[in-house]
Scaffold this active site. Structure first.
Site, PDB file in Angstrom:
ATOM      1  N   ASP A 447       1.007  -1.104   9.368  1.00 23.16           N
ATOM      2  CA  ASP A 447       2.286  -0.903   8.682  1.00 23.16           C
ATOM      3  C   ASP A 447       3.442  -1.334   9.583  1.00 23.16           C
ATOM      4  OD1 ASP A 447       4.055  -0.036   6.739  1.00 23.16           O
ATOM      5  OD2 ASP A 447       3.254   1.999   6.626  1.00 23.16           O
ATOM      6  N   ASP A 515       5.414  -0.050  -2.414  1.00 22.96           N
ATOM      7  CA  ASP A 515       5.193   1.398  -2.433  1.00 22.96           C
ATOM      8  C   ASP A 515       5.356   1.957  -3.836  1.00 22.96           C
ATOM      9  OD1 ASP A 515       4.599   1.682   0.206  1.00 22.96           O
ATOM     10  OD2 ASP A 515       6.603   2.274   0.828  1.00 22.96           O
TER      11      ASP A 515
HETATM   12  C1  DGJ Z   1       4.839   2.923   4.164  1.00 21.70           C
HETATM   13  C2  DGJ Z   1       3.664   2.381   3.414  1.00 21.70           C
HETATM   14  O1  DGJ Z   1       4.067   1.388   2.527  1.00 21.70           O
HETATM   15  C3  DGJ Z   1       2.956   3.523   2.696  1.00 21.70           C
HETATM   16  O2  DGJ Z   1       1.875   3.040   1.952  1.00 21.70           O
HETATM   17  C4  DGJ Z   1       2.479   4.531   3.722  1.00 21.70           C
HETATM   18  O3  DGJ Z   1       1.492   3.946   4.529  1.00 21.70           O
HETATM   19  C5  DGJ Z   1       3.645   5.008   4.567  1.00 21.70           C
HETATM   20  N1  DGJ Z   1       4.380   3.926   5.111  1.00 21.70           N
HETATM   21  C6  DGJ Z   1       3.169   5.904   5.668  1.00 21.70           C
HETATM   22  O4  DGJ Z   1       4.172   6.274   6.517  1.00 21.70           O
END
Ligand code: DGJ
Length: 696
Positions: A447, A515
């Protein structure tokens, strides 16, 4: 066919059904053609137009890689400053080499000691040409590169072009837009350090094209850092573009003898947007994705983020894992929250030791438990970041990008590590390597949750190199980890779709495109994503997002997520037995069709507002099988209910047996494509999955 040289220095590159022609000479390289194929010997050198007091000859020549300088006033591809004080570059043709499917044109600025090689590689099977530039310092002194685009591009003719992109923001990525460029300049870019959520790094230009009709020109950048596309229409009506890494605050000090290689641009020409997407999908499978998993069907995974957030622990993850295994998931990914003091986004990033409170026995019992359930185990990391509330930051505050005279801007309570420092790269490689050596982990979700700021990098003689060096460092670390741990899959995520591009996809196996997991929003996000990126790489979770505001059936949520690499993110501990049984049924169905979805040819047949519903399909490469997903949007009770479904891409000479939840019939491919079937969908957010099998 292939690459030929004729009449002096005219070069024709034929890649599949596309031809690209250029001409090299004293003024550098001139562009002649991008389009359908004609005999190479018919091409002519461009005529030199008369100059007058306001127009130099260069205003009338389409160039292949124009540097800043002289009487050139349009957007440039290259800008250099030389140690003699000269800030202009003048390129002359100095040689060409044809090596099988690759053409290399060498241009030189003899008086300043600079060489530029323009490299064109045919990707025949997809009718695509991969372009890049390599800049070499032959001067004996430093040269400062202030801009080095990957390609300058010229569209044929003088009519107005429509420029398509997918624009958006966090949680609203990839929303398609189309605008006519009448005059002046249109800029799409990322200034944030990653590809970012706002635009796609690509030129897509057409005139009245549709999904399966009309000529579409495309050029897609393969880069995971800041980038820029400038597309402009000049006084004579000609549309041209410059595409590459962003020159905003960028420069690169090229030492004598050194080379700077730009990221690639993949350019092509298609019949409609659907054909463009299919060619790019094929290109990604054949030439871009890391080889190890390129042709392997991706597993159905479970991800814990939406269910458990930061509050993970062994017992609760195992409970989820049990249910995930029961419904048919093949991989269990524990997301954020498993390390150090990571109870919220306020602390812990940078300290990658397993939380003793949440996992007093380490990760092993959880991983063993997951494996005993017949699944592989994966884990979340965010290696490029640090929270000031961490041991790492206390010990190495100078490991972030910073200026001593500025207060660092915190976003999500975190700072970006300075990956241009070898010791930071080593730290990241070492902790990741240790994690992978000590644990049986088969999947990494990498990430990256904030853009760069206060971009001081005191370790670099030229700190403006950091924009380039950071992305290179990420790719290098991932490549080295892959080399040592070849069976581990890597997913790129940057707060959702912020690192979705063909550059990242040459190091990562897949991406997390957003997300936002609301199924209706997701249909739009997936539609935009699918313009350029492979469907197999698009992770798509079924979750309970917005379920209170807008209840959506499991069937619908699955019908949306099955159009990519299916995953589940619901809180399985809250689902009833009958809901779990439904999930199981849908996952079992996906496993039967995933080879068609992940490796088939994709067709976007209908989408609102012009279509009443979303109808997307995938046809197996040999045309023997297909699967179509019909998803209604928020259709009203007026005439929106009555829909004709035509199924593109089938073999018209074949007869198919078609089954769905509501129908079972046999029809010819020709009928299904040309006439289609009439259906009535009464409810909003209703879905139907059609599965086609050739029977004749
Ligand atoms: C952002 C990501 O897009 C989410 O799927 C998740 O992994 C969160 N970060 C976790 O902090």
């Amino acid at each position: 066919m292939g690459i030929t040289k004729s009449k002096g220095n005219i070069f024709s590159i034929v890649s599949g059904d596309m031809q690209y022609a250029l001409c090299a000479g004293p003024g550098g390289a001139a562009h002649l053609h991008w389009g359908a194929v004609s005999p190479a010997e018919d091409f002519e050198e461009p005529p030199l137009r008369e100059e007058n007091s306001n127009h130099a000859p260069l205003d009338f020549i389409k160039t292949e890689y124009i540097p800043y300088g002289g009487t050139m006033y349009r957007e440039y591809a290259l800008k250099c400053s030389f140690s003699n004080g000269c800030r202009e570059t003048a390129l002359e043709f100095s040689g060409a080499q044809i090596n099988g499917g690759t053409l290399e044109i060498t241009l030189e600025d003899k008086s300043c000691g600079l060489e530029v090689r323009l490299i064109y590689t045919c990707r025949e099977s997809c009718s695509i040409i991969e372009r890049r530039a390599v800049i070499k310092n032959l001067s004996g002194r430093d040269i400062l590169i202030e801009k080095a685009a990957s390609a300058e591009l010229h569209l044929p003719g003088e009519e107005e072009y429509e420029i398509t992109n997918a624009n958006g923001s966090w949680g609203a990525e990839f929303r398609q837009s189309r605008q006519t460029l009448k005059s002046g300049e249109l800029v799409f870019e990322s200034r944030k350090g990653t590809t970012a959520h706002h635009h796609m790094p690509a030129l897509i230009a057409s005139r009245g094209a549709g999904e399966e009709s009309g000529e579409v020109f495309f050029a897609v950048l393969g880069w995971g850092g800041s980038w820029k596309l400038s597309v402009s229409r000049d006084f004579a009506g000609r549309t041209s573009a410059v595409l590459g890494i962003n020159d905003r605050d960028f420069s690169y000090t090229l030492k004598s003898g050194e080379e700077f290689e730009t990221p690639p641009v993949y350019l092509g020409r298609a019949r409609g947007f659907g054909d463009m997407s299919r060619r790019l999908n094929e290109l990604a499978l054949r030439h871009i994705l890391p080889r190890r998993f390129a042709y392997e069907a991706l597993p159905v995974l479970y991800n814990s983020w939406e269910a458990t957030g930061f509050g993970v622990n062994e017992a609760q993850q195992l409970k989820l894992a049990k249910r995930a295994a029961e419904i048919g998931c093949e991989l269990f990914v524990m997301d954020d929250g498993w390390f150090s003091t990571r109870n919220s986004d306020k602390s812990g990033l940078g300290d990658w030791d397993v939380s003793k409170i949440k996992f007093p026995r380490g990760l092993k019992p959880l991983i063993d438990g997951v494996k005993a359930l017949g699944m592989e185990f994966g884990i979340w990391v965010e290696p490029e970041m640090v929270n000031p509330k961490s041991r790492l930051y206390k010990e190495h505050p100078d490991w972030t990008y910073h200026y001593d005279c500025r207060t660092p801007s915190l976003l999500r309570s975190q700072l970006v590590l300075n990956l241009t420092k070898p010791e930071v790269q080593k730290y990241i490689f070492d902790f990741m390597d240790k994690l992978l050596c000590e644990n049986d982990i088969r999947y990494i979700k990498w990430d990256m949750n904030r853009p760069f700021s206060e971009t001081g990098a005191e370790n670099l003689k030229n700190p403006r190199e950091l924009w380039y060096r950071h992305t290179k460092a990420v790719f290098k670390i991932v490549d080295e980890l892959r080399k040592k741990h070849p069976d581990v899959q890597f997913e790129a995520c940057a707060s959702g779709g912020g690192r979705t591009d063909l550059g990242s996809l040459s190091h990562f196996d897949m991406v997390w495109p957003s997300d936002n997991t609301d199924p209706l929003d997701r249909l739009e996000i997936q539609r935009g994503y699918s313009l350029l990126y492979p469907q197999k790489c698009m992770r798509a979770w079924v979750t309970d997002t917005n379920s209170e505001a807008r209840p959506v059936s499991a069937a619908y949520r699955f019908a949306v997520s099955m159009q990519g690499a299916l995953a589940v993110g619901s809180d399985l501990s809250k689902l009833s037995r009958s809901e779990l049984a439904q999930y199981k049924k849908h996952i079992a169905l996906y496993k039967k069709i995933r080879h068609i979805v992940q490796f088939g040819r994709r067709y976007r047949v209908l989408a609102p507002p012009s279509g009443k519903i979303y109808l997307n399909g995938f046809v197996s490469p040999n045309g023997d099988e297909a699967v179509y997903f019909a998803c209604t949007a928020a259709n009203s009770f007026f005439e929106d209910r009555f829909v004709t479904l035509r199924f593109d891409g089938l073999d018209e000479n074949a007869v198919y047996e078609v089954k769905s939840e509501h129908r079972h019939f046999k029809k010819s491919g020709a009928y299904l494509m040309n006439r289609g079937i009439d259906v009535v969908y009464y409810k909003p957010l209703e879905s139907e999955i059609f599965i086609f099998k050739r029977i004749k």
